[in-house]
Design a protein around this motif. Sequence first.
Motif, PDB file in Angstrom:
ATOM      1  N   PHE A  17      15.413 -53.650  -6.224  1.00 13.98           N
ATOM      2  CA  PHE A  17      15.004 -53.268  -7.664  1.00 13.98           C
ATOM      3  C   PHE A  17      16.122 -52.459  -8.160  1.00 13.98           C
ATOM      4  CE2 PHE A  17      12.859 -50.438 -10.438  1.00 13.98           C
ATOM      5  CZ  PHE A  17      11.995 -51.376 -11.235  1.00 13.98           C
ATOM      6  N   THR A  48      17.778 -53.719 -11.398  1.00 11.91           N
ATOM      7  CA  THR A  48      18.059 -53.206 -12.824  1.00 11.91           C
ATOM      8  C   THR A  48      19.238 -52.897 -13.197  1.00 11.91           C
ATOM      9  OG1 THR A  48      15.985 -51.740 -11.987  1.00 11.91           O
ATOM     10  CG2 THR A  48      17.205 -50.675 -13.603  1.00 11.91           C
ATOM     11  N   TRP A  65       6.763 -63.257 -11.201  1.00 11.91           N
ATOM     12  CA  TRP A  65       7.607 -61.787 -10.966  1.00 11.91           C
ATOM     13  C   TRP A  65       8.870 -62.107 -10.401  1.00 11.91           C
ATOM     14  CZ3 TRP A  65       6.261 -57.851 -14.060  1.00 11.91           C
ATOM     15  CH2 TRP A  65       4.825 -57.721 -14.598  1.00 11.91           C
ATOM     16  N   PHE A 107      14.027 -60.267  -9.807  1.00  8.20           N
ATOM     17  CA  PHE A 107      12.693 -59.863 -10.371  1.00  8.20           C
ATOM     18  C   PHE A 107      12.526 -60.144 -12.031  1.00  8.20           C
ATOM     19  CE2 PHE A 107      13.118 -56.688  -6.811  1.00  8.20           C
ATOM     20  CZ  PHE A 107      12.580 -57.420  -5.720  1.00  8.20           C
ATOM     21  N   ARG A 108      11.414 -60.520 -12.323  1.00  8.24           N
ATOM     22  CA  ARG A 108      11.292 -60.501 -13.757  1.00  8.24           C
ATOM     23  C   ARG A 108      10.573 -59.233 -14.368  1.00  8.24           C
ATOM     24  NH1 ARG A 108       8.413 -66.534 -13.910  1.00  8.24           N
ATOM     25  NH2 ARG A 108       8.307 -65.904 -16.545  1.00  8.24           N
ATOM     26  N   PHE A 109      10.790 -58.179 -14.018  1.00  8.08           N
ATOM     27  CA  PHE A 109      10.058 -56.991 -14.145  1.00  8.08           C
ATOM     28  C   PHE A 109      10.889 -56.615 -15.351  1.00  8.08           C
ATOM     29  CE2 PHE A 109      10.521 -52.263 -14.490  1.00  8.08           C
ATOM     30  CZ  PHE A 109       9.158 -51.812 -14.653  1.00  8.08           C
ATOM     31  N   TRP A 110      11.826 -56.376 -15.492  1.00 11.35           N
ATOM     32  CA  TRP A 110      12.740 -55.818 -16.732  1.00 11.35           C
ATOM     33  C   TRP A 110      12.455 -56.926 -18.082  1.00 11.35           C
ATOM     34  CZ3 TRP A 110      13.272 -51.011 -17.480  1.00 11.35           C
ATOM     35  CH2 TRP A 110      13.456 -50.265 -16.316  1.00 11.35           C
ATOM     36  N   HIS A 133      10.050 -58.880 -18.284  1.00 17.93           N
ATOM     37  CA  HIS A 133       8.644 -58.737 -19.057  1.00 17.93           C
ATOM     38  C   HIS A 133       8.570 -57.590 -19.868  1.00 17.93           C
ATOM     39  CE1 HIS A 133       6.974 -62.253 -17.084  1.00 17.93           C
ATOM     40  NE2 HIS A 133       6.950 -61.734 -15.728  1.00 17.93           N
ATOM     41  N   LEU A 134       9.069 -56.396 -19.368  1.00 22.13           N
ATOM     42  CA  LEU A 134       9.037 -55.215 -20.102  1.00 22.13           C
ATOM     43  C   LEU A 134       9.751 -55.075 -21.166  1.00 22.13           C
ATOM     44  CD1 LEU A 134       7.824 -52.221 -19.701  1.00 22.13           C
ATOM     45  CD2 LEU A 134      10.049 -51.650 -18.654  1.00 22.13           C
TER      46      LEU A 134
END
Length: 244
Positions: free
Chosen positions: A107, A111, A206, A228-231, A233-234
């Motif tokens: 993670f 990031t 994700w 990951f697709r977290f950032w 998406h956010l």
Amino acid sequence: MGSLSAPGLWALLVSALAMTAIVGGRYLATSGLFALITRRARPGLYAGMDRQIRREIFWSLLSAGIYGVPAGIVAWGWQAHGWTRIYTDFSAYPVWWMPLSVFLFLFAHDTWFYWTHRWMHRPRVFRIAHAVHHASRPPTAWAAMSFHPVEAVTGAVVIPALVFLIPIHVAMLGLVLTIMTVMGITNHMGWEIFPQALVRSRLGHWLITASHHHRHHEQYRCNYGLYFRFWDHLCGTDRGISTP
């Protein structure tokens, strides 16, 4: 680092050279393996791309040297001075910490990659640092480390920095490096190696695979993540998946 004796400097140099050779050899072996898989699974996909592939190999081997130096310094500092938070005793931390440490490394790396990647898509920075990578149109299994030295430096410092901050068992560090290598290659192969049942699942929503990253190489200003697709998406930069 303080003053080093001649034997200490020699040991540091040998460690840096050894890690450079390991990174370069790992790249040739793994990218070569997935290129062979591509030849078997998608015959002709890389036809007429010999010149591009030679360029990808050149830049990737140059990047291997840039990745190898900080890795060699960390390996030397860990073995000779115990500077890092890498540990070898399984009982040093609870068992649940091992998978958690892997996730934290991934993670944190993701990031760093997301934000530096977005920065490198600013027009001036792109021309200097990132255009080399996007010269692969479409990317191949050999493109995973095809970076300009400026971009290579931004990627080379992450894992070496994290081992000073987050405790991790040496086996889990090996797992992190394996995931990093496999994801870097499979995301650039030009076709989706993972089953559609995963890619289009809730979990796949994700995770980044070739279907997601290929759209980045098509449209440039979207899908910036690494694992990951977290950032994405956010921050509203996720544009879904493509069909490589």
